[in-house]
Design an enzyme around this catalytic site. Structure first.
Site, PDB file in Angstrom:
ATOM      1  N   TYR A 188      -4.270 -26.864  20.150  1.00 29.81           N
ATOM      2  CA  TYR A 188      -4.139 -25.616  20.889  1.00 29.81           C
ATOM      3  C   TYR A 188      -2.886 -24.835  20.524  1.00 29.81           C
ATOM      4  O   TYR A 188      -1.873 -25.388  20.145  1.00 29.81           O
ATOM      5  CB  TYR A 188      -4.206 -25.837  22.399  1.00 29.81           C
ATOM      6  CG  TYR A 188      -3.181 -26.764  22.996  1.00 29.81           C
ATOM      7  CD1 TYR A 188      -2.125 -26.266  23.744  1.00 29.81           C
ATOM      8  CD2 TYR A 188      -3.287 -28.139  22.857  1.00 29.81           C
ATOM      9  CE1 TYR A 188      -1.195 -27.108  24.339  1.00 29.81           C
ATOM     10  CE2 TYR A 188      -2.363 -28.995  23.444  1.00 29.81           C
ATOM     11  CZ  TYR A 188      -1.315 -28.469  24.183  1.00 29.81           C
ATOM     12  OH  TYR A 188      -0.396 -29.317  24.764  1.00 29.81           O
ATOM     13  N   LYS A 202      -3.222 -20.102  26.404  1.00 30.15           N
ATOM     14  CA  LYS A 202      -3.566 -21.080  25.372  1.00 30.15           C
ATOM     15  C   LYS A 202      -4.895 -20.724  24.720  1.00 30.15           C
ATOM     16  O   LYS A 202      -5.785 -20.170  25.364  1.00 30.15           O
ATOM     17  CB  LYS A 202      -3.695 -22.480  25.981  1.00 30.15           C
ATOM     18  CG  LYS A 202      -2.431 -23.005  26.605  1.00 30.15           C
ATOM     19  CD  LYS A 202      -2.667 -24.348  27.262  1.00 30.15           C
ATOM     20  CE  LYS A 202      -1.400 -24.859  27.929  1.00 30.15           C
ATOM     21  NZ  LYS A 202      -1.646 -26.104  28.673  1.00 30.15           N
ATOM     22  N   ASP A 246       0.124 -37.949  36.086  1.00 34.02           N
ATOM     23  CA  ASP A 246      -1.014 -37.185  36.586  1.00 34.02           C
ATOM     24  C   ASP A 246      -1.594 -37.815  37.857  1.00 34.02           C
ATOM     25  O   ASP A 246      -2.011 -37.098  38.770  1.00 34.02           O
ATOM     26  CB  ASP A 246      -2.083 -37.037  35.509  1.00 34.02           C
ATOM     27  CG  ASP A 246      -1.648 -36.097  34.383  1.00 34.02           C
ATOM     28  OD1 ASP A 246      -0.664 -35.355  34.568  1.00 34.02           O
ATOM     29  OD2 ASP A 246      -2.295 -36.115  33.321  1.00 34.02           O
ATOM     30  N   HIS A 259      -2.500 -29.396  34.179  1.00 37.25           N
ATOM     31  CA  HIS A 259      -1.123 -28.985  33.899  1.00 37.25           C
ATOM     32  C   HIS A 259      -0.997 -27.472  33.770  1.00 37.25           C
ATOM     33  O   HIS A 259      -1.960 -26.790  33.420  1.00 37.25           O
ATOM     34  CB  HIS A 259      -0.634 -29.587  32.578  1.00 37.25           C
ATOM     35  CG  HIS A 259      -0.740 -31.067  32.511  1.00 37.25           C
ATOM     36  ND1 HIS A 259      -1.079 -31.729  31.358  1.00 37.25           N
ATOM     37  CD2 HIS A 259      -0.547 -32.030  33.450  1.00 37.25           C
ATOM     38  CE1 HIS A 259      -1.093 -33.031  31.575  1.00 37.25           C
ATOM     39  NE2 HIS A 259      -0.777 -33.240  32.837  1.00 37.25           N
TER      40      HIS A 259
END
Length: 185
Positions: free
Chosen positions: A132, A72, A170, A62
């Protein structure tokens, strides 16, 4: 904190200094000043996210594009994952290359992922809690992604394919060749 730059420029494995004794352990999981020294700029993290997944889950690949792209800082609080990043910065000499890092609650490693990267992970323990920080909020209209089983990327998720748990979204994501074509326009 020990910082190791991966082969993908700007992407760092961060190993904290852990203090242990009979009571347990202590470590600094985030220090904006130290991260700024490592990166050469100060990311402004605006959102924290956490997920829990079971063995075999593969999440990704992603990203968010354009003004909503995200850097991130990722880590595992419980369990073990294989964390994967793919460089999709169009001018990068490592465009299309990936790095996989095992992040565990035990090794306490973190991965800093700059903007312009696809990201995903697979859970290789019974369960994993993944945490995260993002330097930009979520924007659905800016989502993009690539099928985690893309043949060209050939990522080893360390899970037998018949045991993988992948979302329909996905599974139906575009292949890397289509991503490249779309982004050359």
């Amino acid at each position: 904190m020990n910082a190791i730059e991966t082969k993908l420029k700007g992407c760092f494995i961060l190993e904290p200094t852990v203090f242990e004794d009979e009571r347990g352990y202590f470590f600094e999981s985030y220090n904006s000043g130290k991260l700024e020294q490592i990166l050469g700029y100060k990311p402004n993290f605006v959102q924290d996210n956490q997920s829990r997944s079971s063995y075999g889950v593969v999440r990704g690949l992603h990203m968010q594009e354009g003004e909503h792209s995200q850097a991130k800082l990722v880590r595992v609080i419980e369990g073990s994952v294989i964390d994967v990043v793919v460089d999709v910065r169009s001018e990068s000499p490592t465009y299309g290359e990936s790095v996989a890092v095992e992040l565990t609650a035990e090794n306490k490693k973190q991965l800093f992922i700059p903007r312009g990267f696809l990201h995903g992970f697979s859970v290789i323990s019974e369960n994993a809690i993944f945490f995260y920080k993002c330097d930009n909020g979520y924007n659905k209209a800016s989502e993009d992604g690539i099928n985690p089983l893309d043949i060209e990327l050939n990522i080893d998720w360390k899970i037998p394919i018949e045991q993988m748990i992948i979302s329909d979204k996905d599974k139906e994501a575009q292949m890397f060749r289509d991503f490249k074509i779309k982004n050359l326009k």
